[in-house]
Design a protein around this motif. Sequence first.
Motif, PDB file in Angstrom:
ATOM      1  N   UNK A  83       0.894  -1.092  -0.031  1.00  0.00           N
ATOM      2  CA  UNK A  83       0.022  -0.026   0.088  1.00  0.00           C
ATOM      3  C   UNK A  83       1.142   1.353   0.062  1.00  0.00           C
ATOM      4  N   UNK A  84       1.824   1.235   0.845  1.00  0.00           N
ATOM      5  CA  UNK A  84       2.782   2.400   0.894  1.00  0.00           C
ATOM      6  C   UNK A  84       3.433   2.645  -0.398  1.00  0.00           C
ATOM      7  N   UNK A  85       4.035   1.482  -0.921  1.00  0.00           N
ATOM      8  CA  UNK A  85       4.805   1.448  -2.173  1.00  0.00           C
ATOM      9  C   UNK A  85       3.799   2.035  -3.552  1.00  0.00           C
ATOM     10  N   UNK A  86       2.510   1.781  -3.299  1.00  0.00           N
ATOM     11  CA  UNK A  86       1.390   2.229  -4.178  1.00  0.00           C
ATOM     12  C   UNK A  86       1.166   3.810  -4.040  1.00  0.00           C
ATOM     13  N   UNK A  87       1.103   4.312  -2.905  1.00  0.00           N
ATOM     14  CA  UNK A  87       1.038   5.732  -2.699  1.00  0.00           C
ATOM     15  C   UNK A  87       2.215   6.238  -3.115  1.00  0.00           C
ATOM     16  N   UNK A  88       3.446   5.843  -3.002  1.00  0.00           N
ATOM     17  CA  UNK A  88       4.627   6.630  -3.450  1.00  0.00           C
ATOM     18  C   UNK A  88       4.716   6.592  -4.909  1.00  0.00           C
ATOM     19  N   UNK A  89       4.285   5.502  -5.532  1.00  0.00           N
ATOM     20  CA  UNK A  89       4.033   5.648  -6.850  1.00  0.00           C
ATOM     21  C   UNK A  89       3.034   6.404  -7.558  1.00  0.00           C
ATOM     22  N   UNK A  90       1.991   6.625  -7.210  1.00  0.00           N
ATOM     23  CA  UNK A  90       0.962   7.631  -7.404  1.00  0.00           C
ATOM     24  C   UNK A  90       1.490   9.008  -7.062  1.00  0.00           C
ATOM     25  N   UNK A  91       2.122   9.103  -6.042  1.00  0.00           N
ATOM     26  CA  UNK A  91       2.548  10.645  -5.872  1.00  0.00           C
ATOM     27  C   UNK A  91       3.778  11.099  -6.745  1.00  0.00           C
ATOM     28  N   UNK A  92       4.482   9.994  -7.163  1.00  0.00           N
ATOM     29  CA  UNK A  92       5.540  10.224  -8.039  1.00  0.00           C
ATOM     30  C   UNK A  92       5.372  10.814  -9.319  1.00  0.00           C
ATOM     31  N   UNK A  93       3.825  10.487  -9.747  1.00  0.00           N
ATOM     32  CA  UNK A  93       3.579  11.236 -11.163  1.00  0.00           C
ATOM     33  C   UNK A  93       2.815  12.406 -11.157  1.00  0.00           C
ATOM     34  N   UNK A  94       2.578  12.825  -9.736  1.00  0.00           N
ATOM     35  CA  UNK A  94       2.189  13.997  -9.376  1.00  0.00           C
ATOM     36  C   UNK A  94       2.663  15.148  -8.823  1.00  0.00           C
ATOM     37  N   UNK A  95       2.794  14.760  -7.619  1.00  0.00           N
ATOM     38  CA  UNK A  95       3.672  15.719  -6.545  1.00  0.00           C
ATOM     39  C   UNK A  95       4.527  14.884  -5.873  1.00  0.00           C
ATOM     40  N   UNK A  96       5.597  14.459  -6.118  1.00  0.00           N
ATOM     41  CA  UNK A  96       6.355  13.238  -5.345  1.00  0.00           C
ATOM     42  C   UNK A  96       6.728  13.721  -4.059  1.00  0.00           C
ATOM     43  N   UNK A  97       6.821  12.599  -3.005  1.00  0.00           N
ATOM     44  CA  UNK A  97       7.423  12.570  -1.684  1.00  0.00           C
ATOM     45  C   UNK A  97       8.810  12.363  -1.856  1.00  0.00           C
ATOM     46  N   UNK A  98       9.617  13.232  -1.273  1.00  0.00           N
ATOM     47  CA  UNK A  98      10.893  12.808  -1.378  1.00  0.00           C
ATOM     48  C   UNK A  98      11.447  12.065   0.190  1.00  0.00           C
ATOM     49  N   UNK A  99      10.894  10.781   0.279  1.00  0.00           N
ATOM     50  CA  UNK A  99      11.008  10.250   1.322  1.00  0.00           C
ATOM     51  C   UNK A  99      11.655   8.694   1.103  1.00  0.00           C
ATOM     52  N   UNK A 100      12.394   8.034   1.971  1.00  0.00           N
ATOM     53  CA  UNK A 100      12.965   6.800   1.734  1.00  0.00           C
ATOM     54  C   UNK A 100      12.392   6.044   3.092  1.00  0.00           C
ATOM     55  N   UNK A 101      12.054   4.758   2.970  1.00  0.00           N
ATOM     56  CA  UNK A 101      11.238   4.236   3.956  1.00  0.00           C
ATOM     57  C   UNK A 101      11.743   2.885   4.236  1.00  0.00           C
ATOM     58  N   UNK A 102      11.901   2.410   5.540  1.00  0.00           N
ATOM     59  CA  UNK A 102      12.300   0.880   5.969  1.00  0.00           C
ATOM     60  C   UNK A 102      10.888   0.766   6.871  1.00  0.00           C
ATOM     61  N   UNK A 103      10.236  -0.150   6.502  1.00  0.00           N
ATOM     62  CA  UNK A 103       8.942  -0.904   7.134  1.00  0.00           C
ATOM     63  C   UNK A 103       9.280  -2.211   7.699  1.00  0.00           C
ATOM     64  N   UNK A 104       9.065  -2.208   9.155  1.00  0.00           N
ATOM     65  CA  UNK A 104       9.374  -3.420   9.827  1.00  0.00           C
ATOM     66  C   UNK A 104       8.206  -3.909  10.535  1.00  0.00           C
ATOM     67  N   UNK A 105       7.812  -4.955  10.464  1.00  0.00           N
ATOM     68  CA  UNK A 105       6.667  -5.462  11.036  1.00  0.00           C
ATOM     69  C   UNK A 105       6.651  -6.915  11.567  1.00  0.00           C
ATOM     70  N   UNK A 106       5.853  -7.322  12.301  1.00  0.00           N
ATOM     71  CA  UNK A 106       5.690  -8.833  12.779  1.00  0.00           C
ATOM     72  C   UNK A 106       4.285  -9.323  12.672  1.00  0.00           C
ATOM     73  N   UNK A 107       4.148 -10.420  12.161  1.00  0.00           N
ATOM     74  CA  UNK A 107       2.792 -11.207  11.788  1.00  0.00           C
ATOM     75  C   UNK A 107       2.934 -12.590  12.196  1.00  0.00           C
ATOM     76  N   UNK A 108       1.875 -12.828  12.916  1.00  0.00           N
ATOM     77  CA  UNK A 108       1.682 -14.261  13.502  1.00  0.00           C
ATOM     78  C   UNK A 108       2.169 -15.577  12.733  1.00  0.00           C
ATOM     79  N   UNK A 109       1.891 -15.405  11.216  1.00  0.00           N
ATOM     80  CA  UNK A 109       1.897 -16.431  10.340  1.00  0.00           C
ATOM     81  C   UNK A 109       3.305 -16.274   9.866  1.00  0.00           C
ATOM     82  N   UNK A 110       3.791 -15.255   9.672  1.00  0.00           N
ATOM     83  CA  UNK A 110       5.019 -15.086   8.940  1.00  0.00           C
ATOM     84  C   UNK A 110       6.340 -14.791   9.897  1.00  0.00           C
ATOM     85  N   UNK A 111       6.023 -14.480  10.975  1.00  0.00           N
ATOM     86  CA  UNK A 111       7.200 -13.757  11.798  1.00  0.00           C
ATOM     87  C   UNK A 111       7.449 -12.483  11.214  1.00  0.00           C
TER      88      UNK A 111
END
Length: 207
Positions: A83-111
Motif C-alpha cells: 500500500x505504501x509503495x502504491x501511494x509513493x508511485x501515485x505521488x511520483x506522477x503528480x507531486x512526489x514525496x522525497x522520502x525513503x522508508x524502512x517498514x518493519x513488522x511482525x505477523x503471527x503467520x510469517x514472523x
Amino acid sequence: MECVFGLVGNGFALVVADTSAVHSILVHKSNEDKIMILDSHKLLGASGESGDRVQFTEYIQKNVALYQFRNGIPLTTAAAANFTRGELATALRKSPYFVNILLAGYDKETGPSLYYMDYIATLHKIEKGAFGYGSYFSLSMMDRHYHSGMSVEEAIDLVDKCIVEIRSRLVVAPPNFVIKIVDKDGAREYAWRESIKDAAALPPTTA
C-alpha cells in the motif's frame, strides 16, 4: 546527514534512526523521532525532506488505521508495504514525496519482516538495509557482522557498532539515535543512544 537502518533477527525486527532535524547548515533540534509506530506491530522509519517525511508517514499511519477500523482486521506487513509503495508511485506522477522508508513488522503467520522503499517507489523485502549518508558505514558493518537468526543482544551490539562508525567517520555526524523494535509483543521504543541533549532542554546560560 540523515541515517536510517534496520535488520531482521530471530523473532524480531528493529529500526534505528538519527534524531537530528536540520536545514542547510542549521540544526533545529536533536530529538526528532523519525520512526513512526504505524500500528501495534509495525514500525516505519523514514528519511528525507522534513515536510514530506512527516506528511507522508502520517498519511500512511491514518490510512492503515482506517483499513483496520473498516474491516476489523489489520493489514499484514506485506500488505502495508505494498500500500505504501502504491501511494509513493501515485505521488511520483503528480507531486512526489522525497522520502525513503524502512517498514518493519511482525505477523503471527510469517514472523518478522523488513521492507525497503525509496522515493521512486522501489520495493524490496530485505534482511538488512539503510538510507542516508550513514548507510555507507552501517551497510558495510552489517555486511561484515550480520547473520540471520541474530538475538536481540547481538543485534543491539551490531547497532552500536554502526553508530560508533557513523559518528567517527562522517564529517558532520548526527549525535543521537533512537532504536525501536517489533516482535510478537508489539512495536515499541527500545533505547536511545545520545551524545548531546536537545538545546531546548538545557538550562539557560548566564553571562
